[in-house]
Design an enzyme around this catalytic site. Structure first.
Site, PDB file in Angstrom:
ATOM      1  N   ASP A 248      13.627  76.712 -16.178  1.00 42.53           N
ATOM      2  CA  ASP A 248      13.285  75.552 -15.348  1.00 42.53           C
ATOM      3  C   ASP A 248      13.523  74.243 -16.081  1.00 42.53           C
ATOM      4  O   ASP A 248      13.634  73.186 -15.443  1.00 42.53           O
ATOM      5  CB  ASP A 248      11.820  75.649 -14.919  1.00 42.53           C
ATOM      6  CG  ASP A 248      11.602  76.842 -14.002  1.00 42.53           C
ATOM      7  OD1 ASP A 248      11.431  77.968 -14.515  1.00 42.53           O
ATOM      8  OD2 ASP A 248      11.643  76.652 -12.772  1.00 42.53           O
TER       9      ASP A 248
HETATM   10  C1  LIG Z   1      16.792  80.309 -11.158  1.00 42.47           C
HETATM   11  S1  LIG Z   1      15.464  79.366 -11.639  1.00 42.47           S
HETATM   12  C2  LIG Z   1      14.166  80.295 -11.110  1.00 42.47           C
HETATM   13  C3  LIG Z   1      12.959  79.960 -11.912  1.00 42.47           C
HETATM   14  O1  LIG Z   1      12.009  79.313 -11.074  1.00 42.47           O
HETATM   15  C4  LIG Z   1      10.842  80.091 -11.098  1.00 42.47           C
HETATM   16  O2  LIG Z   1       9.687  79.310 -11.025  1.00 42.47           O
HETATM   17  P1  LIG Z   1       9.008  79.042  -9.574  1.00 42.47           P
HETATM   18  O3  LIG Z   1       9.073  80.339  -8.815  1.00 42.47           O
HETATM   19  O4  LIG Z   1       7.597  78.609  -9.933  1.00 42.47           O
HETATM   20  O5  LIG Z   1       9.821  77.931  -8.950  1.00 42.47           O
HETATM   21  C5  LIG Z   1      10.893  80.841 -12.402  1.00 42.47           C
HETATM   22  O6  LIG Z   1      10.523  80.044 -13.489  1.00 42.47           O
HETATM   23  C6  LIG Z   1      12.336  81.212 -12.438  1.00 42.47           C
HETATM   24  O7  LIG Z   1      12.847  81.577 -13.676  1.00 42.47           O
END
Ligand SMILES: CSC[C@H]1O[C@H](OP(=O)(O)O)[C@H](O)[C@@H]1O
Length: 357
Positions: A248
């Site tokens: 992220d």
């Molecule tokens: C391909 S980036 C996806 C990344 O985002 C997720 O976080 P969230 O579900 O809280 O937006 C997670 O960190 C993933 O690796």
């Protein structure tokens, strides 16, 4: 010079769950409400910035690259609806959208660069760049997935099929294409180079059991769902070859913020001598910070840990700590796989100065 990607690469991977529907001609955007998955597939309209902020903030839409795309398309739609010749209002909308989720950097990277264009009243360039975030992702993602696939088959030349562990969701529900880490996993499967995936359920928001499991079932990819607490035992007894994760926010020294629990996997992988690869598009790299110490970690509401699909699993007055991300230090990372090459963390900063991308 980047190698040519075979035209049939990922040819069997077009059948994916689509995170959004965008009708550019009519300026209509619908997003898949991921809070209802896997039980219900419902697309909901995003008619402007306020809708985009709401679906991102509540995590109806999530995943760093997808957050950026939905934020940018929501702003594009609102701009198309406006007849105001004074476009200074766009700056406030940009800052509002950026505030939706403070750790994932893709949206900030996409929007902050537009602020000078607002000052210069360059509306057409602003609209073009907002659309480019959507239009360019698939091509950039294909290169990212190719680089990841090449890294893995090169790292394990004597293994026909690889066993991979992954956390959270990093597939077509975190992007508008194949995905980052899960995109590489689908490529391995498509090329008959995948033994099995161990997917962590990813407490507390359960992106693994709700989203990644849905994608892997949809794609007939061999996997087993495991609880987060099983990761060490699986590494010890299931011949895991590599851990693949998303990202992220990546600092210039390679420190990488990702879903909470990723740091745990990196420490365990290091203990078990297992390769650890964040799979990171350029859009997720934060070129304004030197180390992970500077990454703001979003904390989410307690209710998200104390309920599952609206059902209480704990007393609602339970005190909790609910950080959505943690930072994996660069020294625990084997290589950072990117859409402009694969690098040891120590090589990343210089690679960004080159003309690789
Ligand atoms: C391909 S980036 C996806 C990344 O985002 C997720 O976080 P969230 O579900 O809280 O937006 C997670 O960190 C993933 O690796």
């Amino acid at each position: 010079m980047a190698t040519e990607i075979p035209t049939d690469f990922l040819k069997n991977e077009e059948n994916r769950l689509n995170s959004l529907r965008f009708d550019e001609e009519n300026g209509k955007l619908e997003v898949l409400d991921q809070l209802l998955l896997p039980h219900e597939f419902k697309y909901i309209p995003v008619n402007g910035v306020n809708d985009a902020y709401e679906v991102i903030k509540t995590m109806k839409v999530r995943g760093a690259p997808l957050i950026a795309t939905v934020g940018c398309l929501g702003l594009y739609i609102e701009i198309q609806q406006s007849s105001d010749s004074n476009i200074s209002w766009i700056s406030g909308k940009i800052n509002y959208l950026i505030s939706s989720r403070p750790t994932a950097v893709d949206l900030r990277n996409a929007l902050q660069s537009l602020l000078p264009l607002v000052q210069e009243n360059k509306l057409d360039e602003i609209k073009k760049r907002l659309l480019d975030v959507y239009h360019k992702e698939k091509q950039e993602n294909r290169r990212l997935v190719w680089n990841g696939y090449q890294e893995l088959i090169t790292a394990f030349p004597k293994k026909q099929k690889l066993t991979i562990m992954t956390i959270c969701n990093t597939g077509s529900l975190a992007t508008c294409s194949w995905g980052t880490a899960l995109g590489v996993i689908r490529a391995l499967h498509s090329e008959n180079r995948l033994e099995i995936v161990y997917a962590l359920e990813t407490r507390p928001y359960n992106q693994g059991v709700r989203l990644t499991a849905a994608e892997l079932l949809h794609g007939n990819v061999p996997f087993k769902l495991i609880t987060d607490s099983m990761a060490a035992s699986v590494m010890k007894s299931k011949n895991v070859d590599a851990v693949l994760t998303g990202a992220d926010n990546v600092a210039l020294n390679g420190d990488t913020a990702n879903k909470i629990g990723t740091y745990m996997l990196a420490v365990l992988a290091n203990y078990h001598a297992i390769n650890f690869y964040p799979v990171v598009p350029l859009t997720s790299i934060n070129q304004k910070i030197e180390t992970g110490e500077e990454i703001v970690i979003e904390e989410r509401p307690a209710i998200e840990m104390l309920t599952i699909n609206g059902t209480n699993i704990g007393s609602l007055n339970t005190p909790v700590w609910n950080p959505a991300f943690d930072v994996t230090p660069a020294n625990l990372i084997t290589k950072i796989i990117t859409d402009f090459g694969n690098f040891k963390p120590s090589e990343l900063k210089n690679a960004l100065k080159s003309d690789l991308y």
